[in-house]
Design a protein around this motif. Structure first.
Motif, mmCIF file in Angstrom:
data_model
loop_
_atom_site.group_PDB
_atom_site.id
_atom_site.type_symbol
_atom_site.label_atom_id
_atom_site.label_comp_id
_atom_site.label_asym_id
_atom_site.label_seq_id
_atom_site.Cartn_x
_atom_site.Cartn_y
_atom_site.Cartn_z
ATOM 1 N N LEU A 314 0.833 -1.207 0.000
ATOM 2 C CA LEU A 314 0.000 0.000 0.000
ATOM 3 C C LEU A 314 0.865 1.253 0.000
ATOM 4 O O LEU A 314 0.598 2.200 -0.753
ATOM 5 N N ARG A 315 1.891 1.261 0.837
ATOM 6 C CA ARG A 315 2.772 2.434 0.892
ATOM 7 C C ARG A 315 3.459 2.656 -0.456
ATOM 8 O O ARG A 315 3.594 3.799 -0.922
ATOM 9 N N GLU A 316 3.882 1.572 -1.100
ATOM 10 C CA GLU A 316 4.500 1.701 -2.419
ATOM 11 C C GLU A 316 3.500 2.264 -3.429
ATOM 12 O O GLU A 316 3.844 3.122 -4.256
ATOM 13 N N THR A 317 2.277 1.787 -3.364
ATOM 14 C CA THR A 317 1.241 2.256 -4.285
ATOM 15 C C THR A 317 0.917 3.718 -4.035
ATOM 16 O O THR A 317 0.773 4.510 -4.979
ATOM 17 N N ILE A 318 0.790 4.091 -2.768
ATOM 18 C CA ILE A 318 0.501 5.484 -2.409
ATOM 19 C C ILE A 318 1.568 6.413 -2.983
ATOM 20 O O ILE A 318 1.262 7.472 -3.540
ATOM 21 N N GLU A 319 2.832 6.004 -2.871
ATOM 22 C CA GLU A 319 3.919 6.822 -3.401
ATOM 23 C C GLU A 319 3.865 6.890 -4.930
ATOM 24 O O GLU A 319 4.091 7.952 -5.533
ATOM 25 N N ALA A 320 3.524 5.762 -5.560
ATOM 26 C CA ALA A 320 3.534 5.709 -7.023
ATOM 27 C C ALA A 320 2.447 6.567 -7.645
ATOM 28 O O ALA A 320 2.629 7.129 -8.730
ATOM 29 N N VAL A 321 1.285 6.677 -6.999
ATOM 30 C CA VAL A 321 0.139 7.359 -7.616
ATOM 31 C C VAL A 321 -0.233 8.647 -6.903
ATOM 32 O O VAL A 321 -1.280 9.240 -7.181
ATOM 33 N N GLY A 322 0.623 9.104 -5.995
ATOM 34 C CA GLY A 322 0.321 10.324 -5.247
ATOM 35 C C GLY A 322 0.107 11.535 -6.138
ATOM 36 O O GLY A 322 -0.716 12.417 -5.828
ATOM 37 N N GLY A 323 0.826 11.602 -7.249
ATOM 38 C CA GLY A 323 0.651 12.734 -8.160
ATOM 39 C C GLY A 323 -0.749 12.781 -8.754
ATOM 40 O O GLY A 323 -1.301 13.873 -8.978
ATOM 41 N N ILE A 324 -1.332 11.623 -9.018
ATOM 42 C CA ILE A 324 -2.699 11.590 -9.542
ATOM 43 C C ILE A 324 -3.677 12.125 -8.498
ATOM 44 O O ILE A 324 -4.634 12.837 -8.826
ATOM 45 N N ALA A 325 -3.429 11.804 -7.227
ATOM 46 C CA ALA A 325 -4.289 12.332 -6.164
ATOM 47 C C ALA A 325 -4.257 13.859 -6.151
ATOM 48 O O ALA A 325 -5.300 14.516 -5.954
ATOM 49 N N GLU A 326 -3.100 14.432 -6.372
ATOM 50 C CA GLU A 326 -3.001 15.902 -6.448
ATOM 51 C C GLU A 326 -3.839 16.431 -7.607
ATOM 52 O O GLU A 326 -4.592 17.403 -7.459
ATOM 53 N N GLU A 327 -3.721 15.795 -8.758
ATOM 54 C CA GLU A 327 -4.451 16.257 -9.947
ATOM 55 C C GLU A 327 -5.959 16.115 -9.777
ATOM 56 O O GLU A 327 -6.732 16.945 -10.281
ATOM 57 N N LEU A 328 -6.388 15.081 -9.065
ATOM 58 C CA LEU A 328 -7.817 14.864 -8.848
ATOM 59 C C LEU A 328 -8.348 15.666 -7.658
ATOM 60 O O LEU A 328 -9.527 15.565 -7.334
ATOM 61 N N ARG A 329 -7.488 16.401 -7.009
ATOM 62 C CA ARG A 329 -7.849 17.249 -5.864
ATOM 63 C C ARG A 329 -8.389 16.435 -4.688
ATOM 64 O O ARG A 329 -9.281 16.863 -3.967
ATOM 65 N N CYS A 330 -7.800 15.254 -4.504
ATOM 66 C CA CYS A 330 -8.181 14.450 -3.342
ATOM 67 C C CYS A 330 -6.967 14.161 -2.466
ATOM 68 O O CYS A 330 -6.995 13.222 -1.655
ATOM 69 N N ALA A 331 -5.900 14.964 -2.600
ATOM 70 C CA ALA A 331 -4.676 14.715 -1.836
ATOM 71 C C ALA A 331 -4.904 14.712 -0.325
ATOM 72 O O ALA A 331 -4.342 13.861 0.380
ATOM 73 N N PRO A 332 -5.719 15.634 0.246
ATOM 74 C CA PRO A 332 -5.926 15.582 1.705
ATOM 75 C C PRO A 332 -6.581 14.283 2.155
ATOM 76 O O PRO A 332 -6.176 13.692 3.170
ATOM 77 N N GLU A 333 -7.585 13.825 1.402
ATOM 78 C CA GLU A 333 -8.248 12.580 1.754
ATOM 79 C C GLU A 333 -7.306 11.385 1.530
ATOM 80 O O GLU A 333 -7.255 10.454 2.338
ATOM 81 N N PHE A 334 -6.543 11.432 0.438
ATOM 82 C CA PHE A 334 -5.587 10.370 0.115
ATOM 83 C C PHE A 334 -4.535 10.246 1.214
ATOM 84 O O PHE A 334 -4.099 9.136 1.551
ATOM 85 N N ALA A 335 -4.135 11.374 1.792
ATOM 86 C CA ALA A 335 -3.121 11.369 2.855
ATOM 87 C C ALA A 335 -3.608 10.638 4.102
ATOM 88 O O ALA A 335 -2.786 10.154 4.903
ATOM 89 N N GLU A 336 -4.923 10.532 4.276
ATOM 90 C CA GLU A 336 -5.463 9.832 5.440
ATOM 91 C C GLU A 336 -5.188 8.332 5.391
ATOM 92 O O GLU A 336 -5.326 7.633 6.402
ATOM 93 N N LEU A 337 -4.802 7.816 4.219
ATOM 94 C CA LEU A 337 -4.411 6.408 4.156
ATOM 95 C C LEU A 337 -3.214 6.147 5.059
ATOM 96 O O LEU A 337 -3.129 5.109 5.726
ATOM 97 N N ASP A 338 -2.279 7.093 5.105
ATOM 98 C CA ASP A 338 -1.122 6.957 5.998
ATOM 99 C C ASP A 338 -1.566 6.915 7.454
ATOM 100 O O ASP A 338 -0.966 6.216 8.281
ATOM 101 N N THR A 339 -2.616 7.669 7.777
ATOM 102 C CA THR A 339 -3.130 7.671 9.142
ATOM 103 C C THR A 339 -3.678 6.302 9.519
ATOM 104 O O THR A 339 -3.434 5.792 10.617
ATOM 105 N N ILE A 340 -4.440 5.685 8.605
ATOM 106 C CA ILE A 340 -4.974 4.345 8.884
ATOM 107 C C ILE A 340 -3.832 3.351 9.070
ATOM 108 O O ILE A 340 -3.848 2.521 9.990
ATOM 109 N N LEU A 341 -2.825 3.438 8.209
ATOM 110 C CA LEU A 341 -1.691 2.528 8.327
ATOM 111 C C LEU A 341 -0.951 2.731 9.652
ATOM 112 O O LEU A 341 -0.450 1.773 10.249
#
Length: 385
Positions: A314-341
């Motif tokens: 999951l951490r590898e995937t989060i790092e690989a696709v983090g730029g897409i989260a920025e483009e989709l404007r969901c980076a704050p919500e996407f960052a909460e995955l680290d919180t769950i982990l």
């Protein structure tokens, strides 16, 4: 059979969240969904969100409108919950969510008085009556029907990741099951539920539906209950693998992951790539591992059979696709995955509460009620309490 696929904005987001109604004092499930909906529905008519019933009368479902961003869909859900609380608070009812209620018994629950639910119970009998389960459905818009089945197939490799993040059903009918997500294994007992069949393209899906309708297995595509499925009516791919999320921030995080993965796969198809798919037997094994061990599972990550801890992948995937989260404007919500982990998924927090309370599962229900109102509490804080 021709099955039209609706036009939907690419990577748009829709959310459905099944919520329990519980007595505030005892934590017992309360069969008062119909009266709550009867009060709320007229007041919210015309809103972007909706509030509806489900299989059991102890449940209400809140549904967002079509959101361009995760934040928009989550705002709809928050508004729906606020509307529901106007009816539940005066009645002494609380809202909570998990894949299962820790101690409720199936024979104490009432089925909603609708023909389709009665038909389901009549057909499925004991398994149908045992469907004391609550889940989350995440719809992501797909802009070309030719992409749908390849995306469904590619997402199958990430279903254990989504299942582990959301796992919240370690208890069932008063027993500790030893599973992080008992719900996922119960739900797959229903006809047409479980993992998707590995179908290559849309004509193959249409052929599957034709077989199922012609033989009376189902009436239409809405009765396909796969863990990830096409939703032709909405023009989406629908992720259904998740246990009910216990808090709104966690729901937002999982929705962001689903949105980013679908967009990632869509871009790869646009570039002419053939999306990778795991062998079906690996997909099935991964589902069991995630159900059993949650975020502590090791999952098979490629066709060669290489295994890796799901949290690391999951951490590898989060790092690989983090730029897409920025483009989709969901980076704050996407960052909460680290919180769950970091803090653990709901199943781990529930187990910590039960251990601290000497096995008292009523304490777990009160914990879930508090979390639903206030947000997740770190597992180490629960262990110190």
């Amino acid at each position: 059979m021709t099955v039209p696929f609706a036009t939907s904005p690419r990577s748009s987001v829709g959310l459905e969240w099944e919520l329990m109604l519980a007595d505030r004092a005892t934590g017992d499930l309360a069969p008062r969904g119909p009266e709550v909906i009867e009060e709320v529905a007229p007041r919210v008519a015309g809103e972007r969100f909706s509030v509806t019933g489900e299989l059991l009368t102890n449940t209400v479902e809140v549904t967002s409108g079509v959101g361009e961003t995760v934040a928009t869909a989550v705002d709809d859900i928050a508004d729906a919950i606020a509307a529901v609380r106007e009816a539940t608070d005066p009645r002494g009812l609380e809202l909570l969510c998990a894949g299962s209620h820790p101690f409720a018994q199936w024979y104490d629950q009432q089925v909603t008085d609708k023909t389709r639910y009665h038909k389901l119970i009549e057909r499925t009998q004991w398994w149908g009556r045992n469907m004391m389960i609550w889940g989350v459905h995440v719809h992501i818009g797909v802009d070309d029907v030719r992409k749908v089945m390849p995306i469904v197939g590619a997402l199958s490799a990430y279903l254990p990741h989504l299942q582990a993040l959301s796992a919240s059903s370690p208890f069932w009918a008063g027993e500790r099951t030893g599973y992080a997500s008992n719900r996922s294994l119960v739900f797959q007992q229903l006809p047409t539920a479980g993992l998707p069949w590995p179908l290559e393209d849309w004509p193959a899906f249409e052929s599957y539906l034709e077989d199922m309708v012609r033989t009376g297995v189902m009436a239409d595509a809405s009765e396909v209950r796969w863990d990830v499925r096409p939703a032709p009516r909405w023009g989406t791919v629908e992720v259904r693998a998740c246990d009910g999320m216990s808090t709104l921030p966690e729901l937002a995080a999982v929705a962001a992951l689903a949105q980013v993965l679908v967009e990632w796969f869509s871009r790869r198809l646009d570039s002419g790539e053939t999306l990778p798919q795991l062998q079906p037997w690996f997909v099935r094994e991964n589902k069991w591992r995630a159900a059993r061990y949650g975020l502590e599972a090791e999952v098979i990550v490629d066709r060669d059979g290489r295994s890796e801890p799901v949290a690391d992948h999951l951490r590898e995937t989060i790092e690989a696709v983090g730029g897409i989260a920025e483009e989709l404007r969901c980076a704050p919500e996407f960052a909460e995955l680290d919180t769950i982990l970091a803090q653990g998924a709901s199943y781990a927090r529930q187990i910590a509460v039960a251990d601290a309370a000497g096995g008292d599962l009523r304490a777990v229900v009160q914990h879930l009620i508090r979390e639903f109102r206030a947000g997740p509490v770190r597992r180490e804080q629960l262990l110190r309490a």
